[in-house]
Design a protein around this motif. Structure first.
Motif, PDB file in Angstrom:
ATOM      1  N   LYS A 169       0.832  -1.248  -0.058  1.00  0.00           N
ATOM      2  CA  LYS A 169      -0.169  -0.108  -0.071  1.00  0.00           C
ATOM      3  C   LYS A 169       0.663   1.322  -0.016  1.00  0.00           C
ATOM      4  CE  LYS A 169      -3.687  -2.523   0.108  1.00  0.00           C
ATOM      5  NZ  LYS A 169      -4.646  -2.715  -1.098  1.00  0.00           N
ATOM      6  N   LEU A 170       0.127   2.450  -0.461  1.00  0.00           N
ATOM      7  CA  LEU A 170       0.886   3.652  -0.522  1.00  0.00           C
ATOM      8  C   LEU A 170      -0.162   4.672   0.120  1.00  0.00           C
ATOM      9  CD1 LEU A 170       3.411   5.006  -2.043  1.00  0.00           C
ATOM     10  CD2 LEU A 170       1.934   5.584  -4.005  1.00  0.00           C
ATOM     11  N   PHE A 171       0.459   5.390   1.081  1.00  0.00           N
ATOM     12  CA  PHE A 171      -0.265   6.281   1.883  1.00  0.00           C
ATOM     13  C   PHE A 171       0.003   7.881   1.610  1.00  0.00           C
ATOM     14  CE2 PHE A 171       0.004   2.161   3.798  1.00  0.00           C
ATOM     15  CZ  PHE A 171      -1.419   1.942   4.312  1.00  0.00           C
ATOM     16  N   TRP A 172      -0.748   8.617   2.146  1.00  0.00           N
ATOM     17  CA  TRP A 172      -0.260  10.134   2.654  1.00  0.00           C
ATOM     18  C   TRP A 172      -0.026  10.091   4.078  1.00  0.00           C
ATOM     19  CZ3 TRP A 172      -4.800  11.288  -1.047  1.00  0.00           C
ATOM     20  CH2 TRP A 172      -4.383  11.835  -1.985  1.00  0.00           C
ATOM     21  N   ILE A 173       0.929  10.758   4.592  1.00  0.00           N
ATOM     22  CA  ILE A 173       1.044  11.259   6.126  1.00  0.00           C
ATOM     23  C   ILE A 173       0.245  12.343   6.088  1.00  0.00           C
ATOM     24  CG2 ILE A 173       2.535  11.444   8.003  1.00  0.00           C
ATOM     25  CD1 ILE A 173       4.477   9.690   6.494  1.00  0.00           C
ATOM     26  N   ALA A 219       4.328   7.542   2.253  1.00  0.00           N
ATOM     27  CA  ALA A 219       4.739   6.348   3.149  1.00  0.00           C
ATOM     28  C   ALA A 219       4.117   5.165   2.413  1.00  0.00           C
ATOM     29  CB  ALA A 219       4.253   6.248   4.692  1.00  0.00           C
ATOM     30  N   GLY A 220       4.914   4.181   2.235  1.00  0.00           N
ATOM     31  CA  GLY A 220       4.582   2.975   1.855  1.00  0.00           C
ATOM     32  C   GLY A 220       5.028   1.774   2.653  1.00  0.00           C
ATOM     33  N   SER A 221       4.170   0.692   2.352  1.00  0.00           N
ATOM     34  CA  SER A 221       4.286  -0.776   3.133  1.00  0.00           C
ATOM     35  C   SER A 221       4.957  -1.493   2.153  1.00  0.00           C
ATOM     36  CB  SER A 221       3.108  -1.167   3.644  1.00  0.00           C
ATOM     37  OG  SER A 221       2.021  -1.614   2.841  1.00  0.00           O
ATOM     38  N   GLU A 222       6.107  -2.336   2.475  1.00  0.00           N
ATOM     39  CA  GLU A 222       6.552  -3.396   1.626  1.00  0.00           C
ATOM     40  C   GLU A 222       6.586  -4.607   2.296  1.00  0.00           C
ATOM     41  OE1 GLU A 222       9.683  -1.216  -1.304  1.00  0.00           O
ATOM     42  OE2 GLU A 222      10.430  -1.353   0.976  1.00  0.00           O
ATOM     43  N   ASP A 223       6.504  -5.727   1.539  1.00  0.00           N
ATOM     44  CA  ASP A 223       6.701  -7.379   2.082  1.00  0.00           C
ATOM     45  C   ASP A 223       5.386  -7.543   2.894  1.00  0.00           C
ATOM     46  OD1 ASP A 223       8.913  -7.791   0.729  1.00  0.00           O
ATOM     47  OD2 ASP A 223      10.257  -7.103   2.453  1.00  0.00           O
TER      48      ASP A 223
END
Length: 218
Positions: free
Chosen positions: A109-113, A126-130
């Motif tokens: 996922k890709l996010f705005w903070i 911000a982004g989450s990986e794995d």
């Protein structure tokens, strides 16, 4: 050269411009203002994917997974909140400051903070990986992030550089647990008691609905 122009050189936008967007209505539903950079990006490109790997949510998204004002951002935040509460992932900030607005791979996922909430043009990425086990942050706008990734300055797995407009199809509902119907007036009263600015008529802002759902888990 601004980031949108640089992005257009890397990934030419569709020949047919997307339809107009009622940003006032979109921001009313979300209960927050959006970055000017994102508005320009959405107006130029419309719904679709960059490099066949980076999907950006859009007010005219054709599925509940890609629609910016749909349920998906709230659902994603709830999952991140669970990871945060259980200490299972190195979330870069409190989940209440994360708004999911895209994806960067298989379930990532890709996010705005969104901090501060009232200054959207300063929001970071911000982004989450794995699948949430690793996170990264990017100090810049969404368009600047896309330019950095597509020019290979920022390392994110991707396919060939380009933009693929989304293709309309049947609406696919998000498969999640559902709660019994709740009187919206009860949610309005709860929101006002918590200090939210809740209109007496029309749709309840998404930020209030999400807060109510966090306070009333299934």
């Amino acid at each position: 050269m601004n980031a949108i122009d640089a992005l257009a050189q890397l990934c030419p936008p569709p020949d047919d411009p997307p339809g107009p967007i009622d940003w006032g209505a979109v921001e009313t539903v979300l209960g927050m203002r959006l970055p000017a950079d994102y508005k320009r990006l959405a107006a130029v490109y419309g719904p679709g994917d960059f490099a066949d790997f980076i999907s950006i949510c859009h007010p005219h998204g054709y599925t509940e997974y890609s629609n910016l004002t749909g349920r998906m951002p709230g659902i994603v935040r709830e999952y991140v909140q669970q990871d945060y509460d259980q200490g299972e992932a190195p979330v870069p900030c409190h989940p209440q400051h994360l708004f999911s607005m895209g994806g960067i791979g298989n379930g990532e996922k890709l996010f705005w903070i969104t901090d501060p909430l009232d200054a959207p043009d300063t929001w970071r990425i911000a982004g989450s990986e794995d699948r949430g086990l690793r996170w990264f942050t990017f100090d810049g706008t969404l368009s600047e992030f896309l330019v950095s990734v597509l020019s290979r300055e920022t390392a994110v797995s991707q396919g060939p550089v380009g933009f693929a407009p989304a293709v309309p199809g049947p609406w696919v509902p998000v498969n999640v647990r559902t709660r019994p119907p709740v009187d919206t007036e009860s949610i309005r009263e709860w929101g006002r008691a918590q200090g939210y600015d809740v209109p007496f008529r029309g749709r309840v802002p998404l930020v209030v609905l999400e807060a109510w759902e966090r306070a009333h888990p299934l």
